[in-house]
Design a protein around this motif. Structure first.
Motif, PDB file in Angstrom:
ATOM      1  N   ILE A 112       0.813  -1.215   0.000  1.00  0.00           N
ATOM      2  CA  ILE A 112       0.000   0.000   0.000  1.00  0.00           C
ATOM      3  C   ILE A 112       0.846   1.266   0.000  1.00  0.00           C
ATOM      4  O   ILE A 112       0.501   2.251  -0.634  1.00  0.00           O
ATOM      5  CB  ILE A 112      -0.953   0.009   1.220  1.00  0.00           C
ATOM      6  CG1 ILE A 112      -1.801  -1.259   1.254  1.00  0.00           C
ATOM      7  CG2 ILE A 112      -1.842   1.231   1.215  1.00  0.00           C
ATOM      8  CD1 ILE A 112      -2.758  -1.401   0.124  1.00  0.00           C
ATOM      9  N   GLN A 113       1.986   1.239   0.697  1.00  0.00           N
ATOM     10  CA  GLN A 113       2.758   2.485   0.834  1.00  0.00           C
ATOM     11  C   GLN A 113       3.221   3.035  -0.515  1.00  0.00           C
ATOM     12  O   GLN A 113       3.517   4.223  -0.629  1.00  0.00           O
ATOM     13  CB  GLN A 113       3.957   2.258   1.761  1.00  0.00           C
ATOM     14  CG  GLN A 113       4.953   1.269   1.239  1.00  0.00           C
ATOM     15  CD  GLN A 113       6.329   1.464   1.878  1.00  0.00           C
ATOM     16  OE1 GLN A 113       6.717   2.575   2.175  1.00  0.00           O
ATOM     17  NE2 GLN A 113       7.036   0.373   2.102  1.00  0.00           N
ATOM     18  N   PHE A 114       3.287   2.165  -1.509  1.00  0.00           N
ATOM     19  CA  PHE A 114       3.720   2.649  -2.819  1.00  0.00           C
ATOM     20  C   PHE A 114       2.584   3.281  -3.615  1.00  0.00           C
ATOM     21  O   PHE A 114       2.800   3.838  -4.681  1.00  0.00           O
ATOM     22  CB  PHE A 114       4.325   1.500  -3.633  1.00  0.00           C
ATOM     23  CG  PHE A 114       5.447   0.809  -2.918  1.00  0.00           C
ATOM     24  CD1 PHE A 114       6.661   1.453  -2.731  1.00  0.00           C
ATOM     25  CD2 PHE A 114       5.291  -0.473  -2.416  1.00  0.00           C
ATOM     26  CE1 PHE A 114       7.691   0.837  -2.052  1.00  0.00           C
ATOM     27  CE2 PHE A 114       6.317  -1.094  -1.737  1.00  0.00           C
ATOM     28  CZ  PHE A 114       7.527  -0.442  -1.552  1.00  0.00           C
ATOM     29  N   LEU A 115       1.377   3.149  -3.122  1.00  0.00           N
ATOM     30  CA  LEU A 115       0.222   3.520  -3.944  1.00  0.00           C
ATOM     31  C   LEU A 115      -0.600   4.669  -3.367  1.00  0.00           C
ATOM     32  O   LEU A 115      -1.720   4.902  -3.804  1.00  0.00           O
ATOM     33  CB  LEU A 115      -0.691   2.301  -4.130  1.00  0.00           C
ATOM     34  CG  LEU A 115      -0.056   1.079  -4.795  1.00  0.00           C
ATOM     35  CD1 LEU A 115      -1.012  -0.099  -4.752  1.00  0.00           C
ATOM     36  CD2 LEU A 115       0.324   1.387  -6.226  1.00  0.00           C
ATOM     37  N   TYR A 116      -0.050   5.413  -2.382  1.00  0.00           N
ATOM     38  CA  TYR A 116      -0.879   6.421  -1.717  1.00  0.00           C
ATOM     39  C   TYR A 116      -1.427   7.486  -2.658  1.00  0.00           C
ATOM     40  O   TYR A 116      -2.510   7.996  -2.466  1.00  0.00           O
ATOM     41  CB  TYR A 116      -0.104   7.105  -0.585  1.00  0.00           C
ATOM     42  CG  TYR A 116      -0.124   6.283   0.668  1.00  0.00           C
ATOM     43  CD1 TYR A 116      -1.327   5.821   1.185  1.00  0.00           C
ATOM     44  CD2 TYR A 116       1.041   5.942   1.333  1.00  0.00           C
ATOM     45  CE1 TYR A 116      -1.367   5.042   2.317  1.00  0.00           C
ATOM     46  CE2 TYR A 116       1.014   5.167   2.471  1.00  0.00           C
ATOM     47  CZ  TYR A 116      -0.193   4.720   2.958  1.00  0.00           C
ATOM     48  OH  TYR A 116      -0.234   3.943   4.066  1.00  0.00           O
ATOM     49  N   LYS A 117      -0.683   7.812  -3.705  1.00  0.00           N
ATOM     50  CA  LYS A 117      -1.187   8.873  -4.569  1.00  0.00           C
ATOM     51  C   LYS A 117      -2.106   8.338  -5.665  1.00  0.00           C
ATOM     52  O   LYS A 117      -2.572   9.086  -6.495  1.00  0.00           O
ATOM     53  CB  LYS A 117      -0.010   9.623  -5.208  1.00  0.00           C
ATOM     54  CG  LYS A 117       0.708  10.492  -4.207  1.00  0.00           C
ATOM     55  CD  LYS A 117       1.894  11.172  -4.848  1.00  0.00           C
ATOM     56  CE  LYS A 117       2.862  11.641  -3.771  1.00  0.00           C
ATOM     57  NZ  LYS A 117       4.158  11.978  -4.352  1.00  0.00           N
ATOM     58  N   ARG A 118      -2.308   7.031  -5.693  1.00  0.00           N
ATOM     59  CA  ARG A 118      -3.112   6.462  -6.772  1.00  0.00           C
ATOM     60  C   ARG A 118      -4.255   5.634  -6.207  1.00  0.00           C
ATOM     61  O   ARG A 118      -4.206   4.405  -6.203  1.00  0.00           O
ATOM     62  CB  ARG A 118      -2.224   5.576  -7.654  1.00  0.00           C
ATOM     63  CG  ARG A 118      -1.078   6.343  -8.284  1.00  0.00           C
ATOM     64  CD  ARG A 118      -0.361   5.498  -9.292  1.00  0.00           C
ATOM     65  NE  ARG A 118       0.666   4.661  -8.710  1.00  0.00           N
ATOM     66  CZ  ARG A 118       1.066   3.513  -9.240  1.00  0.00           C
ATOM     67  NH1 ARG A 118       0.499   3.053 -10.321  1.00  0.00           N
ATOM     68  NH2 ARG A 118       2.024   2.836  -8.675  1.00  0.00           N
ATOM     69  N   PRO A 119      -5.301   6.289  -5.699  1.00  0.00           N
ATOM     70  CA  PRO A 119      -6.367   5.541  -5.016  1.00  0.00           C
ATOM     71  C   PRO A 119      -7.018   4.477  -5.896  1.00  0.00           C
ATOM     72  O   PRO A 119      -7.336   3.387  -5.419  1.00  0.00           O
ATOM     73  CB  PRO A 119      -7.368   6.625  -4.617  1.00  0.00           C
ATOM     74  CG  PRO A 119      -7.008   7.822  -5.407  1.00  0.00           C
ATOM     75  CD  PRO A 119      -5.551   7.734  -5.688  1.00  0.00           C
ATOM     76  N   LEU A 120      -7.208   4.792  -7.186  1.00  0.00           N
ATOM     77  CA  LEU A 120      -7.893   3.806  -8.027  1.00  0.00           C
ATOM     78  C   LEU A 120      -7.026   2.558  -8.207  1.00  0.00           C
ATOM     79  O   LEU A 120      -7.537   1.460  -8.390  1.00  0.00           O
ATOM     80  CB  LEU A 120      -8.247   4.414  -9.386  1.00  0.00           C
ATOM     81  CG  LEU A 120      -9.290   5.522  -9.325  1.00  0.00           C
ATOM     82  CD1 LEU A 120      -9.600   6.029 -10.721  1.00  0.00           C
ATOM     83  CD2 LEU A 120     -10.557   5.039  -8.651  1.00  0.00           C
ATOM     84  N   ASP A 121      -5.707   2.755  -8.143  1.00  0.00           N
ATOM     85  CA  ASP A 121      -4.835   1.599  -8.294  1.00  0.00           C
ATOM     86  C   ASP A 121      -4.801   0.744  -7.029  1.00  0.00           C
ATOM     87  O   ASP A 121      -4.651  -0.475  -7.110  1.00  0.00           O
ATOM     88  CB  ASP A 121      -3.422   2.044  -8.665  1.00  0.00           C
ATOM     89  CG  ASP A 121      -3.342   2.442 -10.132  1.00  0.00           C
ATOM     90  OD1 ASP A 121      -4.346   2.229 -10.834  1.00  0.00           O
ATOM     91  OD2 ASP A 121      -2.302   2.945 -10.563  1.00  0.00           O
ATOM     92  N   THR A 122      -4.979   1.388  -5.863  1.00  0.00           N
ATOM     93  CA  THR A 122      -5.066   0.560  -4.653  1.00  0.00           C
ATOM     94  C   THR A 122      -6.247  -0.384  -4.772  1.00  0.00           C
ATOM     95  O   THR A 122      -6.206  -1.521  -4.314  1.00  0.00           O
ATOM     96  CB  THR A 122      -5.269   1.409  -3.383  1.00  0.00           C
ATOM     97  OG1 THR A 122      -6.414   2.227  -3.551  1.00  0.00           O
ATOM     98  CG2 THR A 122      -4.058   2.248  -3.082  1.00  0.00           C
ATOM     99  N   MET A 123      -7.299   0.110  -5.417  1.00  0.00           N
ATOM    100  CA  MET A 123      -8.489  -0.718  -5.600  1.00  0.00           C
ATOM    101  C   MET A 123      -8.160  -1.987  -6.397  1.00  0.00           C
ATOM    102  O   MET A 123      -8.540  -3.082  -5.999  1.00  0.00           O
ATOM    103  CB  MET A 123      -9.533   0.121  -6.327  1.00  0.00           C
ATOM    104  CG  MET A 123     -10.853  -0.541  -6.539  1.00  0.00           C
ATOM    105  SD  MET A 123     -11.928   0.520  -7.508  1.00  0.00           S
ATOM    106  CE  MET A 123     -12.815   1.385  -6.258  1.00  0.00           C
ATOM    107  N   LEU A 124      -7.412  -1.829  -7.473  1.00  0.00           N
ATOM    108  CA  LEU A 124      -7.081  -2.996  -8.298  1.00  0.00           C
ATOM    109  C   LEU A 124      -6.115  -3.935  -7.580  1.00  0.00           C
ATOM    110  O   LEU A 124      -6.301  -5.151  -7.564  1.00  0.00           O
ATOM    111  CB  LEU A 124      -6.461  -2.545  -9.621  1.00  0.00           C
ATOM    112  CG  LEU A 124      -7.374  -1.801 -10.563  1.00  0.00           C
ATOM    113  CD1 LEU A 124      -6.668  -1.547 -11.866  1.00  0.00           C
ATOM    114  CD2 LEU A 124      -8.640  -2.604 -10.797  1.00  0.00           C
ATOM    115  N   ALA A 125      -5.073  -3.354  -6.981  1.00  0.00           N
ATOM    116  CA  ALA A 125      -4.068  -4.186  -6.335  1.00  0.00           C
ATOM    117  C   ALA A 125      -4.673  -4.978  -5.178  1.00  0.00           C
ATOM    118  O   ALA A 125      -4.423  -6.176  -5.034  1.00  0.00           O
ATOM    119  CB  ALA A 125      -2.915  -3.330  -5.835  1.00  0.00           C
TER     120      ALA A 125
END
Lengths: 300, 377
Positions: free
Chosen positions: A94-107
C-alpha cells in the motif's frame, strides 16, 4: 403490527447495524482517513473469522477445560493477526500507492483473490462454523413474548466497546492526533516532525485489526467460507460512503440507518430485493449529498 | 534501423495488425471449438476497449461495465428466447398448452408466471431489440453519469456507485427468477431470425461480425481520441478544474465518453449472447465487472488495441489455467492485478514502448493519469 413485533423488528435492525458498524469502522479508517480503497477488507474479515475458528479448534484440542473462554481469546487473536497482516500489507504494497487511489483498488482486489484461494486451499473449501460458548447460548426473555438472543446482545456490546475505543484512540490520545494530522496532510505532518511512515503503517494496521474483530464477531451469526468476505465488501463500502467518508460518527449513523432499513424492508419484500432497494436508495441519496450524509464542510 | 521501423509500424498500424490477427490469422488457424472461445473473449474485449476510453483517457474507473454488458446480453437473449418460444409453440404445442400459456419462455412457465410481462412484449421484434441494444444502455449511462458528474461526485465515489450498480443488477436478476431466469440466466435458444445459431457456418459468420464490430469500435475510439473532443477529455483527466474555468462543461464530456463505453459494452453483450447461447447473471455482477478492468489494465489502459490483446491474453490464460491447474488460476490473476499496478501501470502497451529502441520524448505515450495528478489531500 403490535409492540412486540415492533421491538423484535427494531432489535433485528440493531443487530444488523452492529455488524455493519464493526465492518465499516475499519474501512472508515483505511478508506475514509487514509484514502486507500481496500477491496481486500472483506477477506481480512474472513481472516478474523478463521482465526476465531482456529482458536476454537486449538482450545478444543489442548485446553478443553477453558473452552468457555475461547471466544474472548479468539477476538483478541483475530485482532492481533489481522493487525500484523495489515502492517505487513502496508509496508509491502500500500505504501507505494498512496497517490493512486484507483490503483489501490485494483491491487487489493488482486490480493483478495489470492487470499480467497489460500482459504480455499489451506483451510477449508467448505464453510466452517465455530461452537457457541455456553454463556452466549440461549436468549434473554425481555417480556413474555419478546426475546433476544444473547449472542446478538454480546455483539452489540462488543460494537459499543470497539466504537468507543476507536473514538478515544483517535480523539483523546497523542497517537490519534498524529493519525489525524497525517491523514489530513501527509507532507506538512512530516515537516513538523511526525514520523509519517510509522503513523501510516500503524493506522492501516489498526483498520485491518478492526476488520479482524468484525470477522470474529460474525462467526456468532453465520458460518465462514472462502467467499464470505466478498459478500460483505459492497455493503461495507456503501456504509462508509453513505455516512460521509471523513466522519467516524457518520459511519456509525449510516450503519444504523442501513441496519434499520434492512430490517424493515425485509418485512415487506424478499431479502435480496430489500438489499437492492437499499443500494439504490443510497445511490439516490449520494446524488443529493455527494460527500455523504454527514460530510464535514471543507473547501476543495 | 530496420528494428526501429518495425516498432514504428507496430504503433502506427496497430489496428491493422490487430485486424489481420483476429480476422485472418486466428480464424484460419483455429478449430470451431477454439473459435467459439475466441469469440467469447472478443465479446468481453468490447468492454475493455470502452474502459480504456473512460479510465485511461477520462480518468473515471467504472466497476459497472458488467451492467451495460448485461443489458445488451439480456435484451438479445429476450428476443432469442421469444423466438424460440414461438417456434416451440408451433411445432409441439401440446406441452405449452399443458403449461397454460402459449408463446411463453419455458422458465416463466416453471416459475408459474402466467402472462408475458409488458416489458418483454416489444422484444418480439428484431428491429426493436437491436435499436434498444444500441440506445438504451448508452442513454442510461449518459443520464447516470451526467447527473453524478454534474454534482461533481468524485472519481472514487463514482467507482463505488458503479460497483453498487453491478451488485444491484446481479441481485435483481437472481431475485426475480420468474422474469429473468434467475441464477441460471436465459438459455436454450437456437435461432436468430430463422438462422440456426448452432451450425458451424453461422458460428463462423457470427465470429466475423463480432471481430469486425470490435475493430469498428477500436476505430471509433481512435477517432474520438484524435478529435478535439479527445483532447478536451485528456485535459479534464489531468486538470478538471482548469478545463471548467476555461468554460467547458466537464460533466458533459465525461458523460458522453461514459455513454460511448456503455454502447461498446452493450454491443459486446449482445454478440456474446448470440454466440455463447446464454445470458447469465454471472457476467453482470461485481466480479466480472472488475475482471473487465484487468483486461484493459493488462493490455494497457492507454491503448485501445492493447485492451483487445489484454482480453485475449487474460481470457486464454483463464481457460488454460482452469483446464490444467484449477487452483492456481486465482493466484495467477491476483498476482497479475498486483504486478501490473505496481510495476507496469501502462500495461503491455507501455512495455512495448519501453522496449522500443531509440525512443524519444516525442514518441512516448501519454503518461498515466494518476501519476500526473497533483496530490489532492
Amino acid at each position: 403490527m403490535n409492540f412486540d413485533m415492533l421491538a423484535m423488528q427494531a432489535f433485528t435492525g440493531l443487530s444488523v447495524f452492529t455488524i455493519l458498524m464493526l465492518m465499516a469502522l475499519g474501512l472508515a479508517i483505511v478508506f475514509g482517513l487514509m484514502g486507500v480503497i481496500n477491496m481486500a477488507h472483506g477477506e481480512l474479515m474472513a481472516m478474523g473469522a478463521y482465526t476465531t475458528y482456529g482458536t476454537a479448534v486449538l482450545f478444543e484440542t489442548y485446553f478443553p477445560r477453558f473452552m468457555d473462554a475461547y471466544f474472548v481469546v479468539g477476538i483478541v487473536f483475530a485482532f492481533c493477526i489481522t493487525f500484523v497482516f495489515g502492517f505487513l500489507l502496508e509496508r509491502g504494497l500500500i505504501q507505494f500507492l498512496y497517490k493512486r487511489p484507483l490503483d489501490t483498488m485494483l491491487a487489493t482486489w488482486g490480493l483478495s483473490l489470492i487470499l480467497q484461494q489460500i482459504y480455499r486451499q489451506f483451510i477449508n473449501a467448505k464453510e466452517v462454523e465455530v461452537p457457541t460458548v455456553s454463556w452466549l447460548q440461549g436468549t434473554w426473555q425481555a417480556t413474555e413474548t419478546v426475546s433476544f438472543p444473547l449472542s446478538r446482545i454480546f455483539i452489540i456490546g462488543l460494537a459499543v466497546v470497539t466504537g468507543a475505543a476507536v473514538y478515544m484512540l483517535l480523539y483523546k490520545t497523542r497517537w490519534g492526533l498524529r493519525i489525524r494530522a497525517v491523514t489530513q496532510n501527509r507532507s506538512i505532518s512530516g515537516a513538523v516532525g511526525i514520523n509519517t511512515t510509522k503513523v501510516d503503517a500503524f493506522t492501516f494496521a489498526l483498520g485491518c485489526g478492526l476488520a479482524g474483530i468484525a470477522g470474529s464477531s460474525f462467526t456468532m451469526l453465520a458460518s465462514t467460507g472462502p467467499v464470505t468476505g466478498q459478500a460483505y465488501i459492497v455493503d461495507t463500502f456503501i456504509v462508509v460512503v453513505f455516512g460521509g467518508v471523513e466522519s467516524l460518527l457518520g459511519t456509525i449513523a449510516s450503519a444504523f440507518i442501513m441496519g434499520q432499513m434492512q430490517s424493515w424492508f425485509e418485512y415487506f419484500m424478499s431479502g435480496s430485493m430489500a438489499r437492492a432497494s437499499i443500494l439504490l436508495l443510497v445511490i439516490v441519496v449520494l446524488y443529493f449529498r455527494p460527500n455523504g450524509l454527514f460530510a464535514t464542510k471543507v473547501r476543495r | 534501423m530496420a528494428n526501429r521501423d518495425l516498432w514504428g509500424l507496430l504503433s502506427r498500424y496497430g489496428v491493422v495488425l490487430l485486424a489481420i490477427l483476429i480476422l485472418l490469422v486466428l480464424p484460419l488457424s483455429l478449430g470451431i471449438f477454439r473459435l467459439g472461445l475466441l469469440a467469447k473473449y472478443l465479446s468481453l474485449a468490447f468492454c475493455a476497449v470502452g474502459i480504456v476510453l473512460i479510465w485511461g483517457y477520462g480518468g473515471i474507473l467504472s466497476l459497472g461495465q458488467g451492467v451495460f454488458f448485461g443489458l445488451g446480453s439480456y435484451m438479445m437473449a429476450m428476443f432469442l428466447k421469444l423466438e424460440r418460444a414461438a417456434e416451440a409453440d408451433s411445432s409441439t404445442s401440446a406441452l405449452s398448452t399443458f403449461f397454460g400459456q402459449a408463446g411463453l419462455p419455458d422458465f416463466m412457465s416453471w416459475n408459474s408466471v402466467e402472462a408475458l410481462p409488458w416489458w418483454w412484449e416489444p422484444f418480439h421484434h428484431v428491429w426493436f431489440t437491436i435499436t434498444a441494444i444500441l440506445i438504451l444502455p448508452p442513454l442510461l449511462a449518459f443520464i447516470l453519469a451526467y447527473v453524478n458528474f454534474r454534482r461533481r461526485v468524485g472519481e472514487v465515489y463514482f467507482s463505488i456507485i458503479t460497483l453498487s450498480l453491478s451488485a444491484i443488477m446481479a441481485i435483481v436478476i437472481v431475485g426475480q427468477q420468474g422474469y429473468t431466469g434467475g441464477i441460471n440466466g436465459i438459455t436454450d435458444f437456437k435461432t436468430f431470425m430463422g438462422i440456426d445459431l448452432d451450425q458451424d457456418n453461422a458460428k463462423i459468420v457470427m465470429y466475423y461480425i463480432t471481430a469486425g464490430l470490435l475493430i469498428a469500435c477500436v476505430l471509433v475510439g481512435q477517432f474520438i481520441l484524435r478529435s478535439r473532443l479527445g483532447k478536451v477529455l485528456v485535459a479534464i483527466r489531468d486538470r478538471e478544474d482548469r478545463v471548467r474555468f476555461s468554460g467547458y462543461d466537464p460533466a458533459l464530456f465525461k458523460a458522453f465518453i461514459f455513454a460511448v463505453a456503455a454502447l461498446f459494452s452493450s454491443i459486446g453483450g449482445a454478440m456474446f449472447t448470440m454466440q455463447i447461447g446464454l445470458a447469465s447473471p454471472s457476467l453482470v455482477g461485481i466480479v466480472p465487472s472488475i475482471e473487465m478492468v484487468i483486461y484493459a489494465a493488462v493490455g494497457g489502459r492507454l491503448s485501445l488495441v492493447g485492451a483487445v490483446y489484454g482480453s485475449l491474453l487474460v481470457g486464454y490464460g483463464k481457460t488454460f489455467f482452469s483446464e490444467n491447474f484449477v487452483q492456481y488460476w486465482l493466484y495467477m490473476i491476483g498476482a497479475l492485478f498486483i504486478v501490473i499496478v505496481m510495476f507496469l501501470p501502462g500495461g503491455l502497451a507501455s512495455l512495448m514502448e519501453k522496449l522500443r529502441p531509440g525512443k524519444s520524448a516525442k514518441n512516448a505515450q501519454a503518461p498515466i493519469a494518476n501519476e500526473l495528478k497533483p496530490e489532492t489531500r
